[in-house]
Design a protein around this motif. Structure first.
Motif, PDB file in Angstrom:
ATOM      1  N   GLY A 209       0.811  -1.201   0.000  1.00 11.53           N
ATOM      2  CA  GLY A 209       0.000   0.000   0.000  1.00 11.53           C
ATOM      3  C   GLY A 209       0.846   1.253   0.000  1.00 11.53           C
ATOM      4  N   SER A 210       2.063   1.165  -0.554  1.00 11.75           N
ATOM      5  CA  SER A 210       2.991   2.291  -0.489  1.00 11.75           C
ATOM      6  C   SER A 210       3.170   2.936  -1.861  1.00 11.75           C
ATOM      7  CB  SER A 210       4.354   1.838   0.049  1.00 11.75           C
ATOM      8  OG  SER A 210       4.964   0.947  -0.850  1.00 11.75           O
ATOM      9  N   LEU A 211       3.487   4.215  -1.828  1.00 17.08           N
ATOM     10  CA  LEU A 211       3.731   4.992  -3.036  1.00 17.08           C
ATOM     11  C   LEU A 211       5.100   5.632  -2.911  1.00 17.08           C
ATOM     12  CD1 LEU A 211       2.430   6.108  -5.704  1.00 17.08           C
ATOM     13  CD2 LEU A 211       1.744   8.105  -4.340  1.00 17.08           C
ATOM     14  N   LYS A 212       6.034   5.204  -3.760  1.00 14.73           N
ATOM     15  CA  LYS A 212       7.364   5.811  -3.778  1.00 14.73           C
ATOM     16  C   LYS A 212       7.391   6.849  -4.884  1.00 14.73           C
ATOM     17  CE  LYS A 212      10.790   3.553  -2.280  1.00 14.73           C
ATOM     18  NZ  LYS A 212      11.482   4.286  -1.182  1.00 14.73           N
ATOM     19  N   TYR A 213       8.095   7.957  -4.616  1.00 14.15           N
ATOM     20  CA  TYR A 213       8.018   9.066  -5.543  1.00 14.15           C
ATOM     21  C   TYR A 213       9.369   9.748  -5.693  1.00 14.15           C
ATOM     22  CZ  TYR A 213       7.766  11.579  -1.089  1.00 14.15           C
ATOM     23  OH  TYR A 213       8.024  12.042   0.165  1.00 14.15           O
ATOM     24  N   LEU A 214       9.568  10.336  -6.866  1.00 11.49           N
ATOM     25  CA  LEU A 214      10.639  11.293  -7.106  1.00 11.49           C
ATOM     26  C   LEU A 214      10.085  12.372  -8.022  1.00 11.49           C
ATOM     27  CD1 LEU A 214      14.381  10.901  -7.663  1.00 11.49           C
ATOM     28  CD2 LEU A 214      13.080  12.243  -9.303  1.00 11.49           C
ATOM     29  N   VAL A 215      10.242  13.623  -7.635  1.00 10.67           N
ATOM     30  CA  VAL A 215       9.818  14.753  -8.455  1.00 10.67           C
ATOM     31  C   VAL A 215      11.011  15.686  -8.595  1.00 10.67           C
ATOM     32  CG1 VAL A 215       8.184  16.645  -8.727  1.00 10.67           C
ATOM     33  CG2 VAL A 215       7.475  14.564  -7.517  1.00 10.67           C
ATOM     34  N   SER A 216      11.349  16.047  -9.841  1.00  3.19           N
ATOM     35  CA  SER A 216      12.485  16.928 -10.111  1.00  3.19           C
ATOM     36  C   SER A 216      12.027  18.085 -10.985  1.00  3.19           C
ATOM     37  CB  SER A 216      13.607  16.156 -10.827  1.00  3.19           C
ATOM     38  OG  SER A 216      14.051  15.076 -10.044  1.00  3.19           O
ATOM     39  N   ILE A 217      12.363  19.293 -10.590  1.00  2.00           N
ATOM     40  CA  ILE A 217      11.976  20.496 -11.332  1.00  2.00           C
ATOM     41  C   ILE A 217      13.238  21.257 -11.696  1.00  2.00           C
ATOM     42  CG2 ILE A 217      10.664  22.648 -11.259  1.00  2.00           C
ATOM     43  CD1 ILE A 217       8.994  21.339  -9.016  1.00  2.00           C
ATOM     44  N   PRO A 218      13.479  21.529 -12.967  1.00  2.00           N
ATOM     45  CA  PRO A 218      14.674  22.302 -13.347  1.00  2.00           C
ATOM     46  C   PRO A 218      14.708  23.652 -12.644  1.00  2.00           C
ATOM     47  CG  PRO A 218      13.637  21.343 -15.281  1.00  2.00           C
ATOM     48  CD  PRO A 218      12.686  21.133 -14.142  1.00  2.00           C
ATOM     49  N   THR A 219      15.861  24.004 -12.133  1.00  2.00           N
ATOM     50  CA  THR A 219      16.017  25.267 -11.413  1.00  2.00           C
ATOM     51  C   THR A 219      15.665  26.450 -12.308  1.00  2.00           C
ATOM     52  OG1 THR A 219      17.791  24.282 -10.118  1.00  2.00           O
ATOM     53  CG2 THR A 219      17.638  26.681 -10.102  1.00  2.00           C
ATOM     54  N   GLY A 220      14.877  27.368 -11.776  1.00  2.00           N
ATOM     55  CA  GLY A 220      14.581  28.602 -12.482  1.00  2.00           C
ATOM     56  C   GLY A 220      13.314  28.603 -13.298  1.00  2.00           C
ATOM     57  N   THR A 221      12.726  27.429 -13.574  1.00  2.00           N
ATOM     58  CA  THR A 221      11.561  27.399 -14.465  1.00  2.00           C
ATOM     59  C   THR A 221      10.280  27.854 -13.779  1.00  2.00           C
ATOM     60  OG1 THR A 221      11.185  25.076 -13.916  1.00  2.00           O
ATOM     61  CG2 THR A 221      12.509  25.539 -15.868  1.00  2.00           C
ATOM     62  N   LEU A 222      10.195  27.655 -12.456  1.00  2.00           N
ATOM     63  CA  LEU A 222       8.968  28.010 -11.735  1.00  2.00           C
ATOM     64  C   LEU A 222       9.191  29.091 -10.692  1.00  2.00           C
ATOM     65  CD1 LEU A 222       7.473  24.435 -11.128  1.00  2.00           C
ATOM     66  CD2 LEU A 222       6.933  26.037 -12.966  1.00  2.00           C
ATOM     67  N   GLY A 223      10.383  29.677 -10.644  1.00  2.00           N
ATOM     68  CA  GLY A 223      10.692  30.629  -9.581  1.00  2.00           C
ATOM     69  C   GLY A 223      10.967  29.897  -8.282  1.00  2.00           C
ATOM     70  N   ASP A 224      10.557  30.466  -7.183  1.00  2.00           N
ATOM     71  CA  ASP A 224      10.745  29.819  -5.887  1.00  2.00           C
ATOM     72  C   ASP A 224       9.741  28.695  -5.714  1.00  2.00           C
ATOM     73  OD1 ASP A 224      12.739  31.631  -5.247  1.00  2.00           O
ATOM     74  OD2 ASP A 224      11.336  33.031  -4.291  1.00  2.00           O
ATOM     75  N   ILE A 225      10.233  27.533  -5.281  1.00  2.00           N
ATOM     76  CA  ILE A 225       9.345  26.404  -5.007  1.00  2.00           C
ATOM     77  C   ILE A 225       8.862  26.510  -3.569  1.00  2.00           C
ATOM     78  CG2 ILE A 225       9.115  23.888  -4.942  1.00  2.00           C
ATOM     79  CD1 ILE A 225       9.534  25.056  -7.738  1.00  2.00           C
ATOM     80  N   TYR A 226       7.536  26.450  -3.361  1.00  2.00           N
ATOM     81  CA  TYR A 226       6.959  26.532  -2.021  1.00  2.00           C
ATOM     82  C   TYR A 226       6.667  25.136  -1.462  1.00  2.00           C
ATOM     83  CZ  TYR A 226       6.165  31.429  -3.266  1.00  2.00           C
ATOM     84  OH  TYR A 226       6.319  32.733  -3.653  1.00  2.00           O
ATOM     85  N   ALA A 227       6.041  24.284  -2.275  1.00  2.00           N
ATOM     86  CA  ALA A 227       5.684  22.949  -1.785  1.00  2.00           C
ATOM     87  C   ALA A 227       5.306  22.059  -2.956  1.00  2.00           C
ATOM     88  CB  ALA A 227       4.523  23.014  -0.797  1.00  2.00           C
ATOM     89  N   MET A 228       5.513  20.762  -2.765  1.00  2.00           N
ATOM     90  CA  MET A 228       4.982  19.741  -3.656  1.00  2.00           C
ATOM     91  C   MET A 228       4.052  18.867  -2.821  1.00  2.00           C
ATOM     92  SD  MET A 228       8.408  18.632  -5.758  1.00  2.00           S
ATOM     93  CE  MET A 228       9.783  19.764  -5.947  1.00  2.00           C
ATOM     94  N   THR A 229       2.825  18.712  -3.299  1.00  2.00           N
ATOM     95  CA  THR A 229       1.827  18.023  -2.486  1.00  2.00           C
ATOM     96  C   THR A 229       1.011  17.052  -3.332  1.00  2.00           C
ATOM     97  OG1 THR A 229       0.021  19.597  -2.873  1.00  2.00           O
ATOM     98  CG2 THR A 229       1.581  20.144  -1.110  1.00  2.00           C
ATOM     99  N   LEU A 230       0.334  16.147  -2.648  1.00  2.00           N
ATOM    100  CA  LEU A 230      -0.723  15.353  -3.259  1.00  2.00           C
ATOM    101  C   LEU A 230      -2.045  15.864  -2.698  1.00  2.00           C
ATOM    102  CD1 LEU A 230       0.719  11.714  -3.135  1.00  2.00           C
ATOM    103  CD2 LEU A 230       0.896  13.417  -4.962  1.00  2.00           C
ATOM    104  N   GLN A 231      -2.988  16.107  -3.612  1.00  2.00           N
ATOM    105  CA  GLN A 231      -4.296  16.611  -3.221  1.00  2.00           C
ATOM    106  C   GLN A 231      -5.385  15.711  -3.797  1.00  2.00           C
ATOM    107  OE1 GLN A 231      -3.293  20.875  -4.622  1.00  2.00           O
ATOM    108  NE2 GLN A 231      -4.712  21.205  -2.938  1.00  2.00           N
ATOM    109  N   LEU A 232      -6.570  15.835  -3.241  1.00  2.00           N
ATOM    110  CA  LEU A 232      -7.717  15.121  -3.791  1.00  2.00           C
ATOM    111  C   LEU A 232      -8.280  15.903  -4.965  1.00  2.00           C
ATOM    112  CD1 LEU A 232      -9.563  14.025  -0.537  1.00  2.00           C
ATOM    113  CD2 LEU A 232      -8.119  12.627  -2.021  1.00  2.00           C
ATOM    114  N   ALA A 233      -8.637  15.186  -6.023  1.00  2.00           N
ATOM    115  CA  ALA A 233      -9.278  15.820  -7.170  1.00  2.00           C
ATOM    116  C   ALA A 233     -10.755  16.018  -6.866  1.00  2.00           C
ATOM    117  CB  ALA A 233      -9.106  14.959  -8.419  1.00  2.00           C
ATOM    118  N   GLU A 234     -11.243  17.219  -7.094  1.00  2.00           N
ATOM    119  CA  GLU A 234     -12.649  17.532  -6.894  1.00  2.00           C
ATOM    120  C   GLU A 234     -13.223  18.063  -8.196  1.00  2.00           C
ATOM    121  OE1 GLU A 234     -13.957  16.597  -4.258  1.00  2.00           O
ATOM    122  OE2 GLU A 234     -12.348  16.520  -2.762  1.00  2.00           O
TER     123      GLU A 234
END
Length: 676
Positions: free
Chosen positions: A592-617
């Motif tokens: 029941g586990s979810l392993k993850y890796l997320v990589s964002i190239p530096t500079g493309t989004l400005g300052d990164i605040y958070a990476m999250t999983l949310q429920l779709a509504e």
């Protein structure tokens, strides 16, 4: 005991926190599943990373040259093996005074511990962001120490702040993605006092989102773990500070208490924590939960450290009318009040009604009574005390539900720079952790600022305060004693019961949580001492006397992580935005586990605040269910265990990866997780 911190040369100290390639090299012993290893993804963006590497090296060289002061600033720090774990403020102070260590050495030693135990290893997840200027502040304070001497005991001492204290050099978010980009225009009063005392603000700690709970989970910070058992909660809402100070990520840390938020983390983490008399220290610049009940102050491993911290922040603030008592007088000296023999001839009332009578209350109740026996053996006179109708007076005396919505509106409006304006807006946009949704919606339902129920609660507080003071004065009591938490620490995800926080919160009287030992399964517990108005130094003297004659402080032991297992099902992501984000999600149905890796190239989004999983509504993303990373992280990897409800939502493509950044501050960059 924790591993000894290795010693750094000055160049190593600067490079260790500036060069991400050195950090990745040092972490290669951590397990990554095949293609998830971050170094593999660097090859895909080779040119970009080579440029960044060159710029980092230039930055490092410049910082090294700028930090070269006369040899007396850094003498004897290259080879010294000074252990910061469990070190007291005065031990750190004296080591700097004797030129054994520098403030820069202390900063880097604590940063090393954070890297080893908060970001890696047991991954306690107590720190939400680090101060990028901490090293330069330490260097400046080292130079000042050499040239002009030390300002006082906090000169050059690294400290941590709960994420609801305003700071002008770091965002203040109350661990909410809604406020991830918010940088106040002025420091909180207590932060100003700490800077004046020469403290180095090392960073901000995670907290129960907007201070609305006691287990420390948030949309920006995720779930903080208890260092004594990482399957259990650290208390809250100042749980990040509690965990961080217990794990020696700083010398001392700051929290706030509206109903137990200093005392509960202190109890859960074998620390001292004082909810001060309302008005001892200003709450100006602390994101409010309830202006009537809010107080702020330190959590510490020793009573003396707590006294030093309180001395730094107590006193008059023209912006906080509660502190008017100090307009024409100086605040008390907590350090001078410490007395090893304070328990001799002390009169202490045992408030039996707060021990509880349920089966779950019995273990801690028994051990608290054993602690009271120890007080008697040290010369205290104890007696059982009954306050007529106490339970009915406590019921309905909290004003949090009546003030939170309106206090938050007032605070956000006064800033002029807040990215959101109200609790309603936070809920409408799904900018919250789902664990808080019910609480937030209930508090949003309050329709009037001064409704009859609110006025009744205020009257109850006045009556309760009078009843407690009358009993204590009539029986000439120095303190009342009862458990801080009368039930064991709950496991993460379970409801935490057993708090006795309301008595101090509703009366405005001071209450000190004092470490009293460990349960049979090695979980910390504490006694709470409640006193008369502004008897805070006397309470701390009693706690100091108990500490010096018992020695219940124990550092946490971090067991190695077990086998991570193998993963099976790859999951796809498809972002609607044009920016690049490389992701690898792999789901293991057996675990029941979810392993993850997320990589964002530096500079493309400005300052990164958070990476999250949310429920779709239907109308967009719902609340945050998991926080993968916090501010400043362009690459994150890890593993989470999904409960059956979340597994069902994953299989239905109803979980969304959302990236909050300065370019997309409200999480417009998102992608559903899709099982092919």
């Amino acid at each position: 005991m924790l591993a000894t911190i290795r010693s750094y040369s000055l160049m190593e100290q600067v490079m260790s926190t500036m060069n991400p390639f050195l950090q990745l090299r040092e972490r290669q012993h951590y397990w990554y599943p095949g293609k998830l290893h971050p170094l593999n993804h660097m090859k895909k963006w080779g040119d970009m990373y080579l440029v960044n590497y060159f710029l980092n090296c230039v930055t490092i060289s410049l910082l090294f040259l700028l930090s070269c002061y006369p040899s007396s600033v850094t003498d004897n720090t290259d080879s010294i093996d000074f252990e910061v774990s469990e070190a007291t403020i005065m031990e750190l102070h004296n080591a700097m005074l004797e030129n054994q260590v520098t403030s820069l050495y202390l900063v880097n030693s604590y940063l090393d511990r954070i890297d080893r135990y908060d970001r890696s290893g047991p991954a306690l997840n107590s720190i939400i962001r680090l101060n990028p200027d901490a090293q330069q502040q330490a260097i400046a304070l080292d130079k000042e120490r050499v040239e002009n001497g030390m300002r006082g005991p906090l000169h050059g001492i690294p400290v941590l702040l709960k994420d609801n204290y305003n700071t002008t050099d770091m965002p203040t978010s109350a661990s909410s993605v809604a406020l991830a980009s918010f940088i106040p225009q002025n420091d909180a009063f207590q932060v100003k006092k700490l800077r004046e005392a020469g403290a180095v603000i090392l960073g901000k700690t995670n907290m129960h989102e907007l201070a609305a709970g006691i287990t420390t989970v948030s949309s920006l910070g995720g779930q903080t773990k208890n260092p004594y058992d990482i399957s259990r909660n650290p208390g809250g809402s100042s749980g990040g500070t509690g965990t961080a100070i217990a794990a020696s990520f700083a010398a001392i840390g700051w929290g706030s208490d509206t109903c137990g938020s200093i005392r509960i983390p202190a109890s859960n983490n074998n620390l001292f924590g004082l909810r001060p008399t309302k008005g001892l220290a200003s709450t100006q610049g602390i994101i409010p939960l309830s202006h009537t009940q809010d107080v702020g102050g330190p959590l510490a491993r020793t009573a003396q450290d707590l006294a030093i911290g309180l001395n730094a922040i107590a006193g008059y603030d023209p912006a906080d009318s509660y502190t008017d008592v100090f307009v024409d007088t100086n605040p008390p000296d907590f350090v001078k009040a410490l007395d090893r023999n304070a328990l001799q001839n002390a009169r202490i009332g045992i408030l039996t009604v707060l021990f509880g009578d349920a089966p779950e209350d019995q273990e801690i109740g028994r051990m608290v009574r054993e602690a009271i026996d120890t007080m008697e053996n040290l010369g205290s006179e104890t007696m059982e005390v009954s306050i007529p109708n106490l339970e009915s007076m406590l019921q309905g005396s909290s004003v949090i539900a009546h003030e939170f919505k309106w206090d938050l509106i007032d605070y956000l409006e006064a800033t002029n720079v807040s990215p959101v304006n109200s609790l309603e807006e936070i809920l409408e946009q799904g900018l919250f952790h789902v664990a808080l949704e019910e609480t937030f919606r209930r508090r949003l339902a309050d329709e009037e600022r001064n409704d009859p129920e609110y006025q009744q609660a205020l009257r109850k507080q006045q009556a309760l305060r009078k009843a407690v003071i009358d009993i204590m004065e009539a029986q000439e009591l120095d303190a009342l004693v009862y458990p801080t938490m009368r039930r064991p620490i709950a496991r993460i995800g379970d409801r935490q019961a057993g708090s006795t926080c309301q008595l101090s919160a509703s009366t405005g009287l001071p209450a000190l949580s004092v470490p009293a030992g460990f349960t049979e399964d090695r979980q910390p517990f504490a006694i709470e001492l409640l006193g008369l108005p502004f008897s805070d130094p006397d309470l701390l003297a009693l706690g100091f006397s108990f500490e010096q004659n018992t020695d219940h402080r124990r550092p946490p032991f971090f067991a190695p992580l077990g086998d991570q297992g193998l993963l099976q099902i790859s999951i796809d992501t498809h972002f609607s935005t044009t920016e690049i984000a490389h992701t690898d999600f792999i789901f293991d149905p057996a675990k029941g586990s979810l392993k993850y890796l997320v990589s964002i190239p530096t500079g493309t989004l400005g300052d990164i605040y958070a990476m999250t999983l949310q429920l779709a509504e239907e109308k967009g993303s719902g609340g945050v269910i998991y926080r993968l990373s916090g501010p400043g992280n362009h690459m994150v990897n890890g593993e989470i265990v999904l409960d059956p409800r979340m597994i069902a939502r994953l299989k239905a493509d109803e979980i969304v990866l959302t990236i909050f950044s300065s370019k997309y501050p409200k999480g417009e960059m998102r992608s559903p997780l899709t099982i092919p």
